[in-house]
Design a protein around this motif. Structure first.
Motif, PDB file in Angstrom:
ATOM      1  N   THR A  68       4.161   6.026  12.064  1.00 34.68           N
ATOM      2  CA  THR A  68       3.269   5.462  12.977  1.00 34.68           C
ATOM      3  C   THR A  68       1.912   6.284  12.887  1.00 34.68           C
ATOM      4  O   THR A  68       0.687   5.834  13.106  1.00 34.68           O
ATOM      5  N   GLU A  69       1.859   7.614  12.528  1.00 35.71           N
ATOM      6  CA  GLU A  69       0.720   8.397  12.555  1.00 35.71           C
ATOM      7  C   GLU A  69       1.004   9.608  11.500  1.00 35.71           C
ATOM      8  O   GLU A  69       2.009  10.082  11.323  1.00 35.71           O
ATOM      9  N   PRO A  70      -0.345   9.936  10.862  1.00 29.66           N
ATOM     10  CA  PRO A  70      -0.077  11.269  10.012  1.00 29.66           C
ATOM     11  C   PRO A  70       0.588  12.621  10.715  1.00 29.66           C
ATOM     12  O   PRO A  70       0.424  12.940  11.785  1.00 29.66           O
ATOM     13  N   LEU A  71       1.316  13.378  10.016  1.00 27.51           N
ATOM     14  CA  LEU A  71       1.673  14.311  10.687  1.00 27.51           C
ATOM     15  C   LEU A  71       0.428  15.691  10.158  1.00 27.51           C
ATOM     16  O   LEU A  71      -0.388  15.022   9.538  1.00 27.51           O
ATOM     17  N   ALA A  72       0.699  16.734  10.721  1.00 28.78           N
ATOM     18  CA  ALA A  72      -0.373  17.755  10.678  1.00 28.78           C
ATOM     19  C   ALA A  72      -0.355  17.932   8.845  1.00 28.78           C
ATOM     20  O   ALA A  72       0.585  17.835   8.434  1.00 28.78           O
ATOM     21  N   SER A  73      -1.472  18.420   8.770  1.00 31.78           N
ATOM     22  CA  SER A  73      -1.857  18.649   7.264  1.00 31.78           C
ATOM     23  C   SER A  73      -0.761  19.278   6.405  1.00 31.78           C
ATOM     24  O   SER A  73      -0.257  20.502   7.115  1.00 31.78           O
ATOM     25  N   VAL A  74      -0.158  18.738   5.417  1.00 32.51           N
ATOM     26  CA  VAL A  74       0.956  19.344   4.814  1.00 32.51           C
ATOM     27  C   VAL A  74       0.655  19.515   3.305  1.00 32.51           C
ATOM     28  O   VAL A  74      -0.115  18.621   2.691  1.00 32.51           O
ATOM     29  N   ASP A  75       0.629  20.695   2.747  1.00 28.52           N
ATOM     30  CA  ASP A  75       0.608  20.862   1.330  1.00 28.52           C
ATOM     31  C   ASP A  75       1.275  19.774   0.475  1.00 28.52           C
ATOM     32  O   ASP A  75       2.537  19.630   0.903  1.00 28.52           O
ATOM     33  N   VAL A  76       0.773  19.153  -0.554  1.00 27.07           N
ATOM     34  CA  VAL A  76       1.475  18.072  -1.221  1.00 27.07           C
ATOM     35  C   VAL A  76       2.971  18.969  -1.836  1.00 27.07           C
ATOM     36  O   VAL A  76       3.663  18.117  -2.054  1.00 27.07           O
ATOM     37  N   SER A 122       0.866  -1.243  -0.076  1.00 27.55           N
ATOM     38  CA  SER A 122      -0.049   0.014   0.063  1.00 27.55           C
ATOM     39  C   SER A 122       1.064   1.252  -0.018  1.00 27.55           C
ATOM     40  O   SER A 122       1.992   1.125   0.467  1.00 27.55           O
ATOM     41  N   THR A 123       0.341   2.189  -0.381  1.00 27.14           N
ATOM     42  CA  THR A 123       0.874   3.589  -0.256  1.00 27.14           C
ATOM     43  C   THR A 123       0.535   4.799   0.268  1.00 27.14           C
ATOM     44  O   THR A 123      -0.985   4.856   0.225  1.00 27.14           O
ATOM     45  N   ARG A 124       1.097   5.587   0.796  1.00 23.31           N
ATOM     46  CA  ARG A 124       0.642   6.905   1.276  1.00 23.31           C
ATOM     47  C   ARG A 124       1.477   7.831   1.242  1.00 23.31           C
ATOM     48  O   ARG A 124       2.473   7.521   1.034  1.00 23.31           O
ATOM     49  N   THR A 125       1.187   9.063   1.657  1.00 27.18           N
ATOM     50  CA  THR A 125       2.049  10.453   1.633  1.00 27.18           C
ATOM     51  C   THR A 125       1.763  10.934   3.018  1.00 27.18           C
ATOM     52  O   THR A 125       0.717  11.294   3.559  1.00 27.18           O
ATOM     53  N   ASN A 126       3.004  11.130   3.543  1.00 28.04           N
ATOM     54  CA  ASN A 126       2.992  11.953   4.893  1.00 28.04           C
ATOM     55  C   ASN A 126       4.042  12.969   5.051  1.00 28.04           C
ATOM     56  O   ASN A 126       5.281  12.386   4.702  1.00 28.04           O
ATOM     57  N   GLY A 127       3.900  14.201   5.385  1.00 28.04           N
ATOM     58  CA  GLY A 127       4.702  15.201   5.557  1.00 28.04           C
ATOM     59  C   GLY A 127       5.209  15.389   4.149  1.00 28.04           C
ATOM     60  O   GLY A 127       6.512  15.967   3.963  1.00 28.04           O
ATOM     61  N   GLY A 128       4.654  15.149   2.790  1.00 27.35           N
ATOM     62  CA  GLY A 128       5.100  15.402   1.765  1.00 27.35           C
ATOM     63  C   GLY A 128       5.828  14.274   0.963  1.00 27.35           C
ATOM     64  O   GLY A 128       6.486  14.451  -0.065  1.00 27.35           O
ATOM     65  N   ILE A 129       6.017  13.148   1.928  1.00 28.85           N
ATOM     66  CA  ILE A 129       6.894  12.027   1.187  1.00 28.85           C
ATOM     67  C   ILE A 129       6.149  10.832   1.065  1.00 28.85           C
ATOM     68  O   ILE A 129       5.249  10.472   1.815  1.00 28.85           O
TER      69      ILE A 129
END
Length: 314
Positions: free
Chosen positions: A163-171, A42-49
């Motif tokens: 482990t968890e999403p960071l605060a909302s970050v612009d892509v 699976s894939t996700r984006t967190n902190g723009g990464i």
């Protein structure tokens, strides 16, 4: 026990391999047995990464040639979450245990050899950005050990990201990625000072256990029995490991959970989240016990701590 729901959604081998190639680039793989293969991506984006979560019990995952010129090239910051795997690149072998991480170059040939069923997260960093930080030095293949300030900071940030999403970050936000990449040369220089740093890295069992705990604090069963199974030791050996550092397993887990609770209580962004919700999220199921433990650790009740820090932030 995997930290994803992969056990309910394993993919057929060919589907898994196709997803791996689409996500990580030009890889091949050999299954132990196609009929019983266990794998998930699976894939996700967190902190723009971009982060790829990869679960597999394949015999080997291999890249023998560089990606095509029209593919974006990456450096992979690999975080081992479950099981053990040996990574091979530049004729160097690194064995990752749960909680450990390594830096790999996607352009070079490499092997990933799982020791049974494994799970890791792969953070995709821009290869050109990493290369620019290293200048004339060839991009290293290295395990990230926690024996300098830069590596400790990197591990703290990466453990939070997986482990968890960071605060909302612009892509388009590059701050987190830039910060991680900026730490890598200092880590490499520190580790390269010792010609035997790879052997030393394999001796950081206590740090591995700590990193694994920090990645799984929110899970109910994070305790001596599970840790002993994950790290292939007896519970008594685990206790002795912590005793060598004047620590106990349960006390460490509780202190880390309290620290995460304190962070969230002090966050203006989480002001609408109740104290009970925060405590429950980090493994405390008894409000009275949580309040007593928190006051012993921080010399104020959770309510007082939150009020004081929110007033200061305002």
């Amino acid at each position: 026990m995997l930290s994803t729901n992969a056990s309910a959604t394993f993919m057929p081998f060919d589907v898994w391999l196709g997803a791996l190639r689409q996500t990580c680039g030009n890889f091949d793989s050999t299954p132990r047995d196609r009929r019983t293969f266990q794998g998930y991506i699976s894939t996700r984006t967190n902190g723009g990464i971009d982060i790829a979560n990869i679960v597999t019990d394949a015999e080997k995952v291999t890249s023998r040639r560089a990606q095509r010129c029209d593919e974006e090239r990456h450096c992979f910051l690999v975080v081992q979450k479950q099981g053990r795997a040996t990574l091979v690149q530049d004729e160097v072998s690194i064995t990752l245990r749960p909680g450990e991480m390594a830096l790999m170059d996607s352009v070079k040939a490499c092997d990933v050899i799982p020791h049974g069923l494994i799970e890791h997260d792969s953070l995709h960093l821009s290869r050109s950005e990493v290369a620019s930080r290293f200048g004339d030095v060839s991009l290293p293949f290295m395990k990230i050990t926690a024996d300098c300030a830069s590596s400790q900071i990197l591990q703290l940030v990466v453990n939070r990201m997986v482990t968890e999403p960071l605060a909302s970050v612009d892509v388009r936000e590059q701050g987190v990625a830039d910060s991680l990449v900026a730490l890598l040369p200092a880590i490499y220089q520190h580790q390269a000072l010792s010609p035997s740093f790879m052997e030393q890295a394999d001796g950081t069992l206590f740090n591995c256990v700590q990193q694994f705990i920090d990645q799984h604090l929110h899970e109910d069963d994070i305790g001596p029995e599970r840790l002993a199974v994950v790290f292939h030791m007896s519970v008594r050996q685990l206790y002795r490991l912590f005793e060598q550092h004047n620590e106990t397993v349960c006390r460490y887990v509780q202190r880390r959970r309290l620290a995460r609770c304190a962070e969230e209580l002090a966050s203006p962004m989480l002001v609408k989240r109740s104290i009970t919700q925060i405590a429950y999220k980090w493994g405390f199921i008894d409000s009275a016990h949580f309040s007593r433990s928190f006051k012993r650790e921080f010399a104020s009740s959770p309510r007082e701590y939150r009020r004081a820090h929110l007033e200061y932030a305002a």
